[in-house]
Design an enzyme around this catalytic site. Structure first.
Site, short mmCIF file in Angstrom:
data_model
loop_
_atom_site.label_atom_id
_atom_site.label_comp_id
_atom_site.label_asym_id
_atom_site.label_seq_id
_atom_site.Cartn_x
_atom_site.Cartn_y
_atom_site.Cartn_z
N CYS A 109 5.03 -6.39 -2.35
CA CYS A 109 5.13 -4.96 -2.70
C CYS A 109 6.58 -4.50 -2.78
O CYS A 109 7.27 -4.82 -3.73
CB CYS A 109 4.30 -4.10 -1.76
SG CYS A 109 4.00 -2.45 -2.46
N HIS A 212 -1.19 -6.96 -2.26
CA HIS A 212 -1.08 -7.06 -0.80
C HIS A 212 -1.96 -8.16 -0.22
O HIS A 212 -3.01 -7.87 0.36
CB HIS A 212 -1.44 -5.71 -0.16
CG HIS A 212 -0.40 -4.66 -0.37
ND1 HIS A 212 0.68 -4.51 0.46
CD2 HIS A 212 -0.27 -3.73 -1.34
CE1 HIS A 212 1.44 -3.53 0.02
NE2 HIS A 212 0.88 -3.03 -1.07
N GLU A 214 -1.58 -9.56 2.45
CA GLU A 214 -1.69 -9.36 3.91
C GLU A 214 -2.90 -8.51 4.28
O GLU A 214 -3.33 -8.51 5.43
CB GLU A 214 -0.40 -8.76 4.49
CG GLU A 214 -0.23 -7.25 4.35
CD GLU A 214 0.24 -6.82 2.96
OE1 GLU A 214 0.22 -7.64 2.04
OE2 GLU A 214 0.62 -5.63 2.82
#
Ligand code: MN
Length: 238
Positions: A109, A212, A214
Site C-alpha cells: 500500500c 493488502h 496482511e
C-alpha cells in the site's frame, strides 16, 4: 540445531494523534506464517542507525500508512492528503541502503507508493477526484475478502509465482502510482488499468503491491504465496 529464521525489519506505523508507533498484527503474523522473524524498526532517519539496520536484517517490509508527501514529487498537497514526514525521511533513506545492499523488500500500500516516489515516479494524490473509473478502490469491510480483480501481466515474477492471469484482491487506497519510476516494472493492473503491483528487475527481490495481503493471507492462498516468496528470498544467500 534449529535453522535461523530470516529477520524481517518492518517499518513502524505512526499514530500522529497519540504520538505512538504501532503495528498491525497481520504484517507480523504473515511474515511469521511464511517462516520469517518480524521485528518492528525504530522511527529514525539517522544514517548510521539505518545502515546498521540494513546489515542486521535479512529483508524489509515497507508497511501501509499515511500518504507520501507530495513535495517529494514536486506537487502541492491536495486538502485530503495526510502525511507523516518522519516516515518519508526514514523510508526514503532506508530504501537507498536496502537497494545498495540488495536485500529483499516487500512494499504494501503506502509501501508501493513510497517506493515509486523515492525512485523517481509520482502518484495520484486522490483517486476519487483525479482518476475517473468504474472500479472502486475503497472497499467496505471485511478487509480479507476480494473487492476487485487484478490482471497479472505475463513474464513477471508475480505471474511465475501464482501461474494465473487474474487475481482477486482487496482494495483500500485513495492514492496510486501515476508515473512509474524508471527502474520499476508493472506486474499487475486493476480492471481500470490502475497500477497495482510493481517490481524492480535489477534487484534480487523488490516487489510492491497496492492491495493488502496482511489482511487476507489467512483466507487467501495467493496472499500467503506472496509472503512466502518474499521470506524465502530473504533466507537465500544473495
Ligand atoms: Mn485497488
Amino acid at each position: 540445531m534449529r535453522a535461523r529464521k530470516p529477520v524481517i525489519g518492518l517499518t513502524p506505523l505512526m499514530d500522529i494523534e497519540r504520538d505512538s508507533l504501532w503495528m498491525l498484527p497481520g504484517y507480523m503474523s504473515g511474515v511469521q506464517q511464511a517462516g520469517g522473524l518480524p521485528v518492528m524498526l525504530p522511527l529514525t532517519d539517522d544514517e548510521a542507525a539505518l545502515r546498521q539496520i540494513v546489515e542486521s536484517c535479512d529483508g524489509f517490509l515497507f508497511t501501509g500508512g499515511q500518504d507520501v508527501s507530495p513535495s517529494l514529487y514536486d506537487e502541492e498537497p491536495m486538502s485530503c492528503v495526510a502525511v507523516c514526514p518522519e516516515r518519508d525521511r526514514m523510508e526514503t533513506k532506508l530504501l537507498q541502503y536496502v537497494i545498495a545492499a540488495d536485500k529483499p523488500l516487500l512494499g504494501i500500500c503506502r509501501g508501493i507508493q513510497l517506493l515509486n516516489v523515492a525512485l523517481g515516479g509520482d502518484l495520484y494524490q486522490d483517486l476519487p477526484t483525479q482518476w475517473k473509473s468504474a472500479t472502486s478502490h475503497r472497499m467496505d469491510p471485511p478487509y480479507n475478502l476480494p473487492w476487485h480483480t487484478n490482471q497479472i501481466l505475463p513474464d513477471t515474477p508475480l505471474h511465475a509465482l501464482l501461474r494465473s492471469e487474474t487475481l482477486p484482491v482487496n482494495s483500500c487506497h485513495h492514492q496510486a502510482v501515476k508515473t512509474l519510476a524508471p527502474s520499476l516494472r508493472v506486474m499487475a493492473v486493476a480492471a481500470d488499468n490502475l497500477i497495482e503491483a510493481v517490481w524492480r528487475p535489477e534487484s534480487r527481490f523488490l516487489w510492491a503491491v497496492q492491495w493488502h495481503p496482511e489482511f487476507s493471507y489467512a483466507t487467501d492462498p495467493a496472499s500467503m504465496e506472496i509472503f512466502r516468496a518474499f521470506v524465502e528470498s530473504c533466507g537465500s544467500s544473495g
